[in-house]
Design a protein around this motif. Structure first.
Motif, short mmCIF file in Angstrom:
data_model
loop_
_atom_site.label_atom_id
_atom_site.label_comp_id
_atom_site.label_asym_id
_atom_site.label_seq_id
_atom_site.Cartn_x
_atom_site.Cartn_y
_atom_site.Cartn_z
N PHE A 40 45.84 2.63 -3.21
CA PHE A 40 46.71 2.87 -4.35
C PHE A 40 46.50 4.28 -4.91
N ASP A 91 43.93 2.86 -9.56
CA ASP A 91 43.36 1.52 -9.43
C ASP A 91 44.23 0.48 -10.12
N VAL A 92 44.23 -0.72 -9.57
CA VAL A 92 45.06 -1.82 -10.07
C VAL A 92 44.16 -2.92 -10.63
N SER A 93 44.52 -3.43 -11.81
CA SER A 93 43.74 -4.49 -12.44
C SER A 93 44.55 -5.76 -12.70
N PRO A 112 51.38 -6.16 -10.65
CA PRO A 112 51.49 -5.04 -9.72
C PRO A 112 50.82 -5.32 -8.38
N ALA A 113 49.73 -6.11 -8.39
CA ALA A 113 49.07 -6.46 -7.13
C ALA A 113 50.01 -7.31 -6.27
#
Length: 366
Positions: free
Chosen positions: A257, A260-262, A266-267
Motif C-alpha cells: 500500500f 498503511d491500512v488499519s 479499505p482492506a
C-alpha cells in the motif's frame, strides 16, 4: 563469473517475451481493433485489465489495473473479453517452436520463457541467430511479434528483452554486462518492486552502481536473505540455471500500500481487486487450487497468513472472493496497521483435473 559451476562453459540464455500478447491476439483476430487502444478484461464492476495494447499503454493503461481506473486514463479504451483457451493454444504453438532449438525451456507465463541454448550452435548458429530464427517463426506461424533478450544469465537476458520492445532483440555480452547492470535504476531490476525500491532509496541506493557500493552485511540488515542476490545482480552476476518443466506450486498476487491500512473497509476494497487479479491468473494458466492463502504484512514488517482448504478446487472468482473476505475479517480488529496484502492458491490442478476432483467430491468418492 559467467561460467556454469558444472562445466565452466559460458551460458547462452535467451528470454523470449511476446509483445502485448493477449491484446495482440485480439487485434490479430479482429482487424477492426488494429491501431485502437484495446484492453483485455471486464470493463465494468470489479474488472481488471488482463492486458493492454501498445496504443492503450500510451495513455498509462497497464495490466492488473482496475478497469474503472483504465477508463479514466483512456475513455476511448475498447474492452474485449478474454479468451484464455485461445491464448493457451497460441502459447502451445510458440513453445513447439522453442522445442525445435532446445529442450531447456523454462516458461514464466503463457507469453514468456527462458531458453538455454548453450549447446545448440552446431545445428542452429549463435544465440543471436537462434533468437532471430525463433522470432521469425513466431511471426510466420502465429501472426504475432516477440522480443528477445540474449545474455549469459537469466537476469540480464530478461532485461535485454525489454530493451528493444516491441519486435526487437538485444544482446548483453559478458564484456558489457557488469557496467550495464551498474547503469540501471534499481526499479528496472526485475525482483525489486516499489516497496523495496523505496527502502533502497532511503539508504541512498538509486542505481546498480550505488547498490554495488553497499557491503553485503549492510544490505542483509535491511533486506535479509535477498541481500546476496541484490548484490550479485548489481554486478551482472546470476547463477540461476534454466530449469525445464518446473512444477508450479502456487499462483498468487500481492500489493504494497501507499500508506498503511488499519480499517476493514479499505482492506476489503484492496482484497476485492486482488481476488479479481488472481482469478485472471487462474484462467490464463488453466489452473485451479484447493487451498486459499491470505497474507498480511504489518507496518513493522512482521508477516502473518491464514489458509482455508476445500475438498475440490475453487471454481469461480466469487468463491475465491467469499473465502478470502472471510479470512480477512478474522484478522479484525487489527493488532497493528498493515502495509501489504497478498492472496494465493495452492494445491493446484489443471482445469481438467479440477473438474474430475469436483465430480468425485459430488459423488462422495473423495
Amino acid at each position: 563469473m559467467v561460467e556454469t559451476a558444472e562445466t565452466g562453459t559460458v551460458r547462452r540464455i535467451i528470454h523470449i517475451d511476446m509483445d502485448a500478447f493477449y491484446a495482440s491476439v485480439e487485434q490479430r483476430d479482429a482487424p477492426h481493433l488494429l491501431g485502437r487502444p484495446v484492453a483485455v478484461g471486464r470493463g465494468e464492476g470489479r474488472g481488471v485489465v488482463a492486458a493492454a495494447s501498445y496504443e492503450a499503454r500510451r495513455f498509462g493503461v497497464r495490466s492488473a489495473m482496475p478497469s474503472r481506473t483504465a477508463l479514466r486514463h483512456c475513455p476511448e479504451l475498447v474492452f474485449v473479453p478474454p479468451r484464455f483457451d485461445v491464448y493457451r493454444a497460441v502459447s502451445r504453438q510458440i513453445h513447439e517452436i522453442f522445442a525445435r532449438y532446445t529442450s531447456l525451456i523454462q516458461p514464466l507465463s503463457l507469453d514468456e520463457a527462458y531458453l538455454d541454448v548453450t549447446h545448440c550452435y552446431e545445428d542452429h548458429g549463435s544465440a543471436t541467430d537462434i533468437a532471430r530464427q525463433i522470432r521469425a517463426a513466431i511471426a510466420q506461424e502465429t501472426g504475432l511479434t516477440a522480443s528477445a533478450g540474449i545474455s549469459y544469465n537469466r537476469f540480464l537476458a530478461k532485461l535485454a528483452s525489454d530493451h528493444r520492445k516491441p519486435n526487437g532483440q538485444f544482446v548483453i555480452t559478458p564484456a558489457i554486462g557488469p557496467d550495464f547492470a551498474a547503469s540501471l535504476r534499481v526499479e528496472q531490476f526485475h525482483g525489486i518492486g516499489p516497496a523495496t525500491r523505496a527502502r533502497m532509496n532511503r539508504l541512498g541506493i538509486f542505481t546498480g552502481a550505488d547498490l554495488r557500493e553497499i557491503p553485503v552485511e549492510t544490505l542483509s540488515r535491511h533486506f535479509g536473505k535477498a541481500a546476496a542476490f541484490y548484490a550479485s545482480i548489481a554486478r551482472g552476476v546470476d547463477d540461476r540455471p534454466v530449469v525445464a518443466d518446473r512444477i508450479r506450486k502456487s499462483i498468487g498476487t500481492e500489493t504494497t500500500f501507499e500508506s498503511d491500512v488499519s480499517a476493514l473497509d479499505p482492506a476489503r476494497c484492496i482484497l476485492d481487486q486482488l481476488c479479481a487479479k488472481l482469478w485472471v491468473q487462474c484462467q490464463a494458466h488453466g489452473l485451479m487450487g484447493r487451498t486459499l492463502v491470505l497474507k498480511l504484512k504489518y507496518a513493522d514488517f512482521q508477516m502473518t497468513t491464514r489458509t482455508r482448504s476445500n475438498l475440490s478446487p475453487f471454481e469461480s472468482e466469487g468463491a475465491i472472493r467469499a473465502q478470502a473476505m472471510s479470512l480477512l475479517e478474522g484478522f479484525f480488529p487489527l493488532e497493528r496497521p498493515i502495509r501489504l496484502m497478498g492472496v494465493a492458491l495452492t494445491s493446484l490442478a489443471t482445469e481438467d483435473e479440477g473438474e474430475k476432483m469436483a465430480q468425485l467430491t459430488l459423488f462422495g468418492e473423495s
